[in-house]
Design a protein around this motif. Structure first.
Motif, short mmCIF file in Angstrom:
data_model
loop_
_atom_site.label_atom_id
_atom_site.label_comp_id
_atom_site.label_asym_id
_atom_site.label_seq_id
_atom_site.Cartn_x
_atom_site.Cartn_y
_atom_site.Cartn_z
N LEU A 35 0.65 -1.31 -0.03
CA LEU A 35 -0.04 0.05 -0.13
C LEU A 35 0.58 1.27 -0.24
O LEU A 35 0.31 2.41 -0.17
CB LEU A 35 -0.97 0.08 1.07
CG LEU A 35 -1.88 -1.23 1.11
CD1 LEU A 35 -2.76 -1.31 2.56
CD2 LEU A 35 -2.76 -1.24 -0.03
N SER A 42 -0.99 4.74 8.83
CA SER A 42 -2.50 4.24 8.47
C SER A 42 -3.41 3.98 9.54
O SER A 42 -4.61 3.76 9.29
CB SER A 42 -2.10 2.92 7.76
OG SER A 42 -1.63 2.13 8.54
N LEU A 51 -7.17 2.29 0.10
CA LEU A 51 -7.68 1.34 -1.04
C LEU A 51 -8.83 1.83 -1.74
O LEU A 51 -9.79 2.37 -1.34
CB LEU A 51 -7.69 0.01 -0.76
CG LEU A 51 -6.67 -0.85 -0.29
CD1 LEU A 51 -7.14 -2.30 0.29
CD2 LEU A 51 -5.43 -0.77 -1.53
N ILE A 79 -4.10 1.73 -5.82
CA ILE A 79 -3.26 2.21 -4.77
C ILE A 79 -2.47 3.27 -5.05
O ILE A 79 -1.61 3.14 -6.19
CB ILE A 79 -2.28 0.97 -4.20
CG1 ILE A 79 -3.31 -0.32 -3.69
CG2 ILE A 79 -1.47 1.50 -3.17
CD1 ILE A 79 -2.54 -1.54 -3.40
#
Length: 377
Positions: A35, A42, A51, A79
């Motif tokens: 990612l 995150s 996403l 991504i």
């Protein structure tokens, strides 16, 4: 619990844990690499913010509501603006910090690895055949040239000597062509160098060839560290690729309308052949030419394959061979109006014999640079 964390962090599968609000509560190292975001940045972010996928939220809610595992195959997700194909599995879990566990398996990477292994094997077979053929040609060629020289000395007729000179000149031309097919025999001399210095030199040579008519856009990542390479050979390989792009543009439009973008980036957790690299230097050479004809796309890295009537078909195979000597790889994506050659170079070099990497403190040697009129694809 320590063992579980250790196992999760060393998996190649991307693992993401989500709370009831579909916000990230944990991700392992493989998920961070996939990612392109750290776990710290995150945490507590909604997964759809990381996403981009239309049906993923529905799949997550469905798995949570029905308390059943759910799997979707070959789904395309975005991504950071790039689309990749993945399989993902969503599993409900009972934990104070998470209620869903998501496993993501990239499919395009597996497909690319399979394609690369096939490409590398075919190119190695092709190189062996070409080298064998080139040696078989060079042996009688030397005899033909020698005989023509002896005959030339015995002839007193100027008109007849003209024919022997043609034989000698054509033998020399074939010898030069065969030498190009053989390529460099010695292993590369690996020293640490700045990839952007090489790119700048290539751009300078192309500017000189085109008298500055061609637009070249530079898009560099200055954080890329020095990497081990043979400066002279790497310069030749990249020059081959950029000149190939320039010639493709020149054939179909005025050079003033053409544009080549030279881009450098870092790619993480990248597989080249059967070797997984934590970091590789990713160069992209993008042109706005006509694109590669469909019937040539699969064969452009084989010798004697060229889209130009006057091309030798040796520039791209030689570039691929040089990059493979650096344990890297060249790939190509092409469509009408845009062709992109991707060059992947490891930031470390594994010696075939001793398995040692070059010394980090060793300075690059000043190699001889190829001239602007070197034979290309």
């Amino acid at each position: 619990m320590v063992i579980n964390a250790f196992v999760l962090e060393n998996l190649n599968t991307a693992i993401i844990a989500l709370d009831s609000e579909l916000c990230v509560s944990y991700m392992n190292s493989a998920a961070e690499a996939l990612l392109d975001i750290s776990e710290k940045n995150s945490l507590q972010l909604p997964l759809p913010q990381i996403l981009d996928h239309g049906s993923m939220v529905h799949d997550l809610q469905r798995a949570m509501e029905q308390n059943q595992q759910f799997t979707r195959r070959e789904s395309e997700i975005a991504i950071t603006g790039t689309s990749i194909v993945v399989d993902y599995t969503i599993t409900p879990i009972a934990s104070p910090h998470a209620c869903l566990l998501m496993e993501i398996h990239p499919r395009d990477r597996l497909q690319r690895i399979t394609r690369e292994e096939s490409l590398i094997a075919k190119q190695e077979t092709s190189r062996i055949l070409v080298r064998g053929l080139a040696h078989e040609i060079k042996n009688p060629l030397g005899g033909i040239r020698g005989a023509a020289q002896l005959l030339d000395k015995q002839l007193n007729d100027a008109e007849l000597c003209e024919f022997t000179q043609i034989i000698i000149e054509e033998a020399d031309r074939l010898r030069d062509l065969v030498n190009q097919m053989l390529g460099p025999i010695k292993p590369p001399s690996m020293n640490l160098l700045n990839i952007h210095e090489v790119l700048e030199r290539v751009i300078q040579l192309i500017h000189a060839e085109t008298s500055g008519q061609l637009t070249i856009v530079k898009d560099y990542d200055p954080s890329i560290p020095d990497l081990p390479a043979d400066r002279e050979r790497l310069l030749q390989a990249i020059l081959n690729l950029v000149r190939n792009a320039m010639q493709a543009i020149e054939q179909h439009m005025p050079l003033s309308d053409g544009q080549i973008t030279v881009q450098s980036r870092i790619s993480r957790q990248f597989t080249i052949g059967n070797q997984r690299r934590k970091l590789v230097c990713h160069l992209s050479i993008i042109d706005n030419g006509p694109g590669i004809p469909e019937h040539l796309k699969e064969n452009i890295f084989y010798p004697m394959i060229s889209g130009r009537a006057e091309g030798t078909g040796l520039g791209l195979p030689m570039a691929q061979y040089i990059i493979s000597q650096h344990q890297g790889l060249i790939e190509c994506d092409s469509k009408p109006g845009q062709t992109c050659f991707h060059v992947y170079l490891p930031l470390t070099f594994k010696e075939p014999s001793a398995g040692k990497e070059p010394s980090a403190g060793k300075e690059p040697s000043a190699g001889k640079e190829p001239s602007a009129d070197t034979q290309q694809e």
